[in-house]
Design a protein around this motif. Structure first.
Motif, PDB file in Angstrom:
ATOM      1  N   ARG A 190       8.673  -3.792  11.930  1.00 46.34           N
ATOM      2  CA  ARG A 190       8.427  -4.940  11.235  1.00 46.34           C
ATOM      3  C   ARG A 190       8.672  -4.698   9.474  1.00 46.34           C
ATOM      4  N   PRO A 191       8.963  -5.912   8.965  1.00 46.71           N
ATOM      5  CA  PRO A 191       9.227  -5.664   7.679  1.00 46.71           C
ATOM      6  C   PRO A 191       8.063  -5.231   6.662  1.00 46.71           C
ATOM      7  N   LYS A 192       8.388  -4.153   5.895  1.00 48.49           N
ATOM      8  CA  LYS A 192       7.190  -3.714   5.071  1.00 48.49           C
ATOM      9  C   LYS A 192       7.973  -3.074   3.639  1.00 48.49           C
ATOM     10  N   VAL A 193       7.213  -2.858   2.571  1.00 46.46           N
ATOM     11  CA  VAL A 193       7.712  -2.123   1.290  1.00 46.46           C
ATOM     12  C   VAL A 193       6.648  -1.385   0.901  1.00 46.46           C
ATOM     13  N   LEU A 194       6.984  -0.365   0.159  1.00 49.63           N
ATOM     14  CA  LEU A 194       5.935   0.391  -0.413  1.00 49.63           C
ATOM     15  C   LEU A 194       5.582   0.010  -1.962  1.00 49.63           C
ATOM     16  N   VAL A 195       4.490  -0.039  -2.202  1.00 53.91           N
ATOM     17  CA  VAL A 195       3.977  -0.360  -3.507  1.00 53.91           C
ATOM     18  C   VAL A 195       2.894   0.521  -4.174  1.00 53.91           C
ATOM     19  N   ARG A 196       2.959   0.672  -5.456  1.00 54.52           N
ATOM     20  CA  ARG A 196       1.965   1.364  -6.105  1.00 54.52           C
ATOM     21  C   ARG A 196       0.993   0.480  -7.155  1.00 54.52           C
ATOM     22  N   GLY A 197      -0.136   0.588  -7.090  1.00 56.88           N
ATOM     23  CA  GLY A 197      -1.031  -0.123  -7.722  1.00 56.88           C
ATOM     24  C   GLY A 197      -1.123   0.322  -9.427  1.00 56.88           C
ATOM     25  N   ALA A 198      -1.529  -0.375 -10.518  1.00 52.53           N
ATOM     26  CA  ALA A 198      -1.562  -0.020 -11.780  1.00 52.53           C
ATOM     27  C   ALA A 198      -2.534   1.420 -11.807  1.00 52.53           C
ATOM     28  N   ASP A 199      -3.444   1.553 -10.727  1.00 49.56           N
ATOM     29  CA  ASP A 199      -4.237   2.473 -10.906  1.00 49.56           C
ATOM     30  C   ASP A 199      -3.747   3.890 -10.185  1.00 49.56           C
ATOM     31  N   GLY A 200      -2.456   3.711  -9.760  1.00 49.46           N
ATOM     32  CA  GLY A 200      -1.790   4.965  -8.731  1.00 49.46           C
ATOM     33  C   GLY A 200      -2.031   4.878  -7.393  1.00 49.46           C
ATOM     34  N   VAL A 201      -2.923   3.829  -6.872  1.00 47.78           N
ATOM     35  CA  VAL A 201      -2.991   3.878  -5.521  1.00 47.78           C
ATOM     36  C   VAL A 201      -1.932   3.369  -4.736  1.00 47.78           C
ATOM     37  N   GLN A 202      -1.620   3.964  -3.712  1.00 44.89           N
ATOM     38  CA  GLN A 202      -0.451   3.655  -2.797  1.00 44.89           C
ATOM     39  C   GLN A 202      -0.809   2.640  -1.721  1.00 44.89           C
ATOM     40  N   TRP A 203       0.223   1.762  -1.707  1.00 43.76           N
ATOM     41  CA  TRP A 203      -0.201   0.695  -0.433  1.00 43.76           C
ATOM     42  C   TRP A 203       1.335   0.409   0.395  1.00 43.76           C
ATOM     43  N   ILE A 204       1.187   0.163   1.533  1.00 44.55           N
ATOM     44  CA  ILE A 204       2.025  -0.477   2.377  1.00 44.55           C
ATOM     45  C   ILE A 204       1.872  -1.869   2.439  1.00 44.55           C
ATOM     46  N   ALA A 205       2.971  -2.506   2.031  1.00 41.88           N
ATOM     47  CA  ALA A 205       2.743  -4.135   2.014  1.00 41.88           C
ATOM     48  C   ALA A 205       3.812  -4.707   3.092  1.00 41.88           C
ATOM     49  N   LYS A 206       2.820  -5.307   4.074  1.00 49.95           N
ATOM     50  CA  LYS A 206       3.397  -5.944   5.263  1.00 49.95           C
ATOM     51  C   LYS A 206       3.626  -7.149   5.033  1.00 49.95           C
TER      52      LYS A 206
END
Length: 410
Positions: free
Chosen positions: A165-181
């Motif tokens: 499924r489509p997803k991208v990787l993003v990093r928050g302003a606090d440095g926390v890493q997320w998978i955006a689905k």
């Protein structure tokens, strides 16, 4: 791109800088791995996964039936990531070598390995694009359209997490890493990101460990952000292997993998004194049945690897599947026979001993799962911002389908 060799770099436990671990070389359709001398001499070095790549000199051939060590394939892009790379390079589907896919993908991949052209200089490949830009780019790729040049490379280097499924990787302003689905046009509900968020929340309330999540929006589109569990707050990367790797199989033989087979490896590699993983796995199977998650294949299960031991990661990809009527089947057998896939809680309970549970304990798990979902459905749906339409579509169809719950305690 015609690369036939790649250097494998890794982050050792508790470190923030990678070291070169060895070299992977294509040999016909297969791939051979050798640990580097410097890595073998490092007192902190760990095996990348002992059943496949024990920490020893010499050429390590893939296990029988494999063309590539599974622990390295786990770090290579899957369906969606390969589609993005092919779009970026303007090549046809599945036309690149495995090593080319490794080198064309970004460095922020699953687990604690990366693939590099050099054995001496580590050059990370990453994306600096915003969530809005990456979501826009993903939608253009889904539509088969060209991307603006400034986004083309960015999204190609931001899709190293597996899955179709489509997803991208993003990093928050606090440095926390997320998978955006993201959602797709083929989803059976209006917003699958919200439905998945609801199921993550229901799983947590049932007693299953899940990643932190939150719902956000990007240019008016709903996005589910799931916090990465293979990254620590201190910036360390954690080694992760998939259920497919634990079973010693590849995608072509995934249909032969079963929950008991994965469980055998988890038991064999658990730390002394650690809890038996059977009850945890049983609860996850029961929950998958309860939400009609029939995409519970071996790549949708994983374990942390510390060089010696395996521990189940938080549960992920808990997504209801489109179904009609009362019949359904799990992607993997939960009993000793390949036909033990029927999505009925009653049948699952019959195999309680496989998961180190008494029949009474198994019935209690199922009862608690059903009772919790019935009591918490609307509350979890509210938190996940699930629309009234989607709640009605899923209730008693995907969520607690009568075919799944009928006679469960018989």
């Amino acid at each position: 791109m015609t690369s036939d060799a790649v250097f494998v770099w890794t982050w050792l436990p508790g470190t923030t800088d990678p070291v070169v671990a060895g070299r992977l070389v294509a040999s016909g359709p297969s791939h051979v791995f050798n640990y580097g001398r410097s890595y073998l001499a490092n007192p902190a070095a760990i095996s990348l996964f002992t059943p496949e790549l024990p920490l020893a000199p010499g050429a390590h051939q893939p296990l029988p039936g494999l063309t590539l060590p599974g622990c390295l394939r786990d770090g290579s892009p899957d369906g969606w990531g390969r589609r993005v790379i092919e779009h970026h390079l303007k090549v046809s589907e599945n036309s690149l070598s495995e090593i080319d896919y490794m080198l064309a993908s970004g460095s922020n991949r699953l687990g604690a390995i990366d693939f590099q052209e050099s054995a001496t200089q580590y050059v990370p490949r990453g994306s600096q694009a915003s969530l809005d830009e990456l979501v826009d780019a993903a939608e253009l790729i889904q539509a088969g359209k060209e991307l603006p040049p400034e986004l083309d490379a960015a999204i190609a280097h931001g899709t190293t997490i597996g899955g179709a499924r489509p997803k991208v990787l993003v990093r928050g302003a606090d440095g926390v890493q997320w998978i955006a689905k993201l959602s797709t046009s083929s989803d059976f509900v209006q917003s699958q990101p919200n439905a998945e968020a609801m199921c993550l929340e229901l799983a947590r309330r049932v007693g299953i460990e899940v990643p932190q999540w939150r719902i956000t929006s990007s240019n008016g589109r709903t996005v589910l952000l799931v916090r990465r569990f293979d990254r620590t707050p201190a910036g360390h990367r954690r080694h992760v292997v998939s259920g497919l790797t634990m079973a010693g199989e590849d995608e072509m033989a995934a249909r032969y993998v079963s929950y008991p087979r994965i469980l055998e490896t988890l038991i064999a590699r658990k730390a002394t004194g650690a809890p038996h993983p059977g009850p945890l796995l049983f609860r996850r199977i029961a929950f998958n049945m309860a939400i009609s998650n029939f995409d519970d294949h071996a790549r949708n299960h994983a374990a942390f690897w510390d060089g010696e031991h395996l521990t189940l990661t938080p549960a992920y990809d808990l997504v209801p599947t489109a179904r009609s009527g009362e019949e359904g089947a799990q992607a993997m057998a939960y009993g000793p026979h390949s036909t033990d896939k029927q999505s009925t809680l009653r049948d699952l309970v019959q195999h309680h001993a496989v998961y180190a549970l008494t029949r009474t304990e198994a019935l209690e798990v199922v009862e608690q799962t059903i009772d919790t979902i019935e009591a918490e459905y609307d509350s979890a749906a509210d938190l996940a911002e699930v629309s009234r339409h989607d709640r009605a579509v899923m209730w008693r169809r995907q969520i607690l389908n009568v075919g799944t719950t009928r006679g469960w305690n018989a």
